[in-house]
Design a protein around this motif. Structure first.
Motif, PDB file in Angstrom:
ATOM      1  N   SER A  37       0.837  -1.203   0.000  1.00  0.00           N
ATOM      2  CA  SER A  37       0.000   0.000   0.000  1.00  0.00           C
ATOM      3  C   SER A  37       0.869   1.249   0.000  1.00  0.00           C
ATOM      4  N   LEU A  38       1.936   1.241   0.792  1.00  0.00           N
ATOM      5  CA  LEU A  38       2.841   2.386   0.860  1.00  0.00           C
ATOM      6  C   LEU A  38       3.529   2.619  -0.482  1.00  0.00           C
ATOM      7  N   ASN A  39       4.013   1.554  -1.092  1.00  0.00           N
ATOM      8  CA  ASN A  39       4.678   1.683  -2.388  1.00  0.00           C
ATOM      9  C   ASN A  39       3.724   2.247  -3.437  1.00  0.00           C
TER      10      ASN A  39
ATOM     11  N   ASN B 130       2.047   7.095  -6.581  1.00  0.00           N
ATOM     12  CA  ASN B 130       0.999   8.037  -6.985  1.00  0.00           C
ATOM     13  C   ASN B 130       1.212   9.433  -6.404  1.00  0.00           C
ATOM     14  N   GLY B 131       2.423   9.683  -5.878  1.00  0.00           N
ATOM     15  CA  GLY B 131       2.763  11.028  -5.455  1.00  0.00           C
ATOM     16  C   GLY B 131       2.540  11.360  -3.998  1.00  0.00           C
ATOM     17  N   GLN B 132       2.047  10.400  -3.200  1.00  0.00           N
ATOM     18  CA  GLN B 132       1.842  10.667  -1.775  1.00  0.00           C
ATOM     19  C   GLN B 132       3.152  10.469  -1.015  1.00  0.00           C
ATOM     20  N   THR B 133       3.369  11.219   0.044  1.00  0.00           N
ATOM     21  CA  THR B 133       4.583  11.044   0.845  1.00  0.00           C
ATOM     22  C   THR B 133       4.407   9.875   1.811  1.00  0.00           C
ATOM     23  N   LYS B 134       5.527   9.332   2.262  1.00  0.00           N
ATOM     24  CA  LYS B 134       5.498   8.252   3.250  1.00  0.00           C
ATOM     25  C   LYS B 134       4.820   8.722   4.532  1.00  0.00           C
ATOM     26  N   GLU B 135       5.144   9.952   4.923  1.00  0.00           N
ATOM     27  CA  GLU B 135       4.619  10.493   6.183  1.00  0.00           C
ATOM     28  C   GLU B 135       3.099  10.626   6.145  1.00  0.00           C
ATOM     29  N   ASN B 136       2.575  11.097   5.018  1.00  0.00           N
ATOM     30  CA  ASN B 136       1.123  11.263   4.913  1.00  0.00           C
ATOM     31  C   ASN B 136       0.413   9.917   4.816  1.00  0.00           C
ATOM     32  N   TRP B 137       1.082   8.943   4.186  1.00  0.00           N
ATOM     33  CA  TRP B 137       0.492   7.604   4.145  1.00  0.00           C
ATOM     34  C   TRP B 137       0.390   7.038   5.556  1.00  0.00           C
ATOM     35  N   LEU B 138       1.459   7.173   6.339  1.00  0.00           N
ATOM     36  CA  LEU B 138       1.427   6.688   7.729  1.00  0.00           C
ATOM     37  C   LEU B 138       0.340   7.412   8.517  1.00  0.00           C
ATOM     38  N   ARG B 139       0.267   8.728   8.351  1.00  0.00           N
ATOM     39  CA  ARG B 139      -0.755   9.531   9.049  1.00  0.00           C
ATOM     40  C   ARG B 139      -2.153   9.003   8.750  1.00  0.00           C
ATOM     41  N   ASP B 140      -2.445   8.793   7.482  1.00  0.00           N
ATOM     42  CA  ASP B 140      -3.778   8.330   7.092  1.00  0.00           C
ATOM     43  C   ASP B 140      -4.045   6.912   7.592  1.00  0.00           C
TER      44      ASP B 140
END
Length: 394
Positions: free
Chosen positions: A93-95, A100-110
């Motif tokens: 999911s992170l990859n 798709n342009g999302q940052t790692k930090e924002n993915w973790l946040r969500d």
């Protein structure tokens, strides 16, 4: 004529750079782990295709942990398999998000926000939980930086002090400051991943312990690692790590550490081992290697965070993630790579040798940025809470 083991041992001794030791985790402990990892991987390589991982892993754990009841063995087995599946899902999911342009930090946040909502945590409970994780990761990353800068010293971690820290006051938590704090946690997780390329104590110890020839089924392990379909190898490695923890061979990890957490630590070790190998063979660049190791750590922290919400262990899990998790995971990854054959082991060693100096410099620079971001997040926690109180006349 030199054996494969003698050749790789000689090459390992040529790796340059300071060798950091972690107090409470000795070469003797790692020597005791090697036969367990060898047994699990050898048995897995011989597993009949029709035998499920649930049955095989349960059988291996039952033989090694005969003091456990059948019910406990089933729980541990399912926990390991679920943990590996969770890590795989999180990393995938992170990859995808990053592509798709999302940052790692924002993915973790969500991801953390979604897990908190699913578990029914209040905003106050969620904020307090994040604050504990943030504090633990900050302290552990500081210890990691101390280790990297120590030039061959010994790092001592005060695990009991980390467990005793009280959560901050719960007033003032809201969607804005929890989001800022979660993003800060993502920065710390990312840093700890890149630090794995600079602090390679676990890998060093693994290769020193890896005496003797690779296992007879090394080609099966190597093929699984090369294909990327290596969840079963990770489950076998996690099973071995769980046995080692139960026997007291990994004293830095508590015996009540969940099977899911054990699985995550094994997963990050195997994934990082693959990164070192790919980098040494020129399949990825140095920047890509560090980015992948950062993602591995973010996926791990996310998995542990989601599992820990609302449990007794909770955020105390994170008192050891960057240093101990990195070291123990590296030990497991190093052993898996070595047992997969000389070719794999040599590639891993070459990758460590090549990237470690570069990673050290980048981690030093990144650490200053991460500390600044974390400080800003904490100030936001305080200021927004005060502003809201003032707005409502409190």
């Amino acid at each position: 004529m030199s054996t494969d083991a003698e050749i790789i041992d000689a090459e390992f001794r040529e790796i340059t750079g300071p060798e950091v030791t972690i107090a409470g985790f000795t070469e003797g402990d790692v020597q005791k782990m090697m036969p367990i990892v060898r047994q699990f991987l050898s048995s897995y390589a011989e597993k009949p295709q029709e035998t499920s991982m649930l049955d095989w892993l349960g059988g291996e754990l039952s033989k090694s942990l005969s003091e456990k009841s059948p019910e406990e063995i089933i729980d541990i087995t399912k926990g390991i398999i679920k943990g590996v599946e969770g890590f795989t899902k999180n990393l995938s999911s992170l990859n995808s998000a990053c592509d798709n342009g999302q940052t790692k930090e924002n993915w973790l946040r969500d991801s953390l926000k979604a897990a908190a909502e699913e578990k029914g945590l209040s905003t106050e409970e969620y904020g307090g939980y994040l604050a504990n994780i943030s504090r633990a990761l900050t302290d552990s990353n500081q210890a990691m930086m101390d280790a990297i800068e120590s030039k061959g010293g010994t790092i001592t971690l005060d695990m009991e002090a980390a467990k005793e820290e009280a959560p901050p006051p719960a007033e003032g938590w809201n969607q804005y400051n929890t989001a800022a704090l979660a993003a800060s946690i993502g920065k710390h997780a990312s840093l700890s991943g890149m630090g794995s390329a600079a602090l390679t104590t676990g890998f060093n110890l693994a290769f020193k312990a890896a005496k003797g020839e690779p296992i007879s089924g090394a080609n099966i392990i190597e093929a699984a690692l090369a294909s990327g379909s290596d969840e079963e190898v990770k489950e076998a490695a996690a099973g071995a790590l769980k046995v080692g923890i139960e026997r007291g061979y990994v004293p830095l990890l508590p015996k009540n550490l969940s099977a899911g957490a054990v699985a995550n630590i094994a997963c990050i070790g195997v994934e990082n081992m693959k990164v070192f190998s790919q980098y040494s063979k020129g399949e990825i660049s140095g920047v890509q290697a560090l980015e992948r190791m950062a993602r591995n750590a973010v996926a791990t922290v996310t998995g542990l965070s989601c599992e820990g919400m609302g449990t007794a262990l909770g955020a105390t899990l994170f008192s050891f993630v960057p240093v101990v998790g990195t070291t123990v995971g590296g030990m497991i990854g190093g052993m898996v790579g070595r047992l997969a054959g000389t070719k794999v082991g040599q590639a891993v060693q070459a990758g460590i040798q090549k990237i470690r100096p570069v990673a050290t410099q980048i981690v030093r620079t990144t650490w200053n940025t991460v500390k600044s971001v974390a400080s800003t997040a904490w100030n936001m926690v305080k200021s927004i809470g005060s502003s809201i109180a003032s707005f409502f006349g409190f």
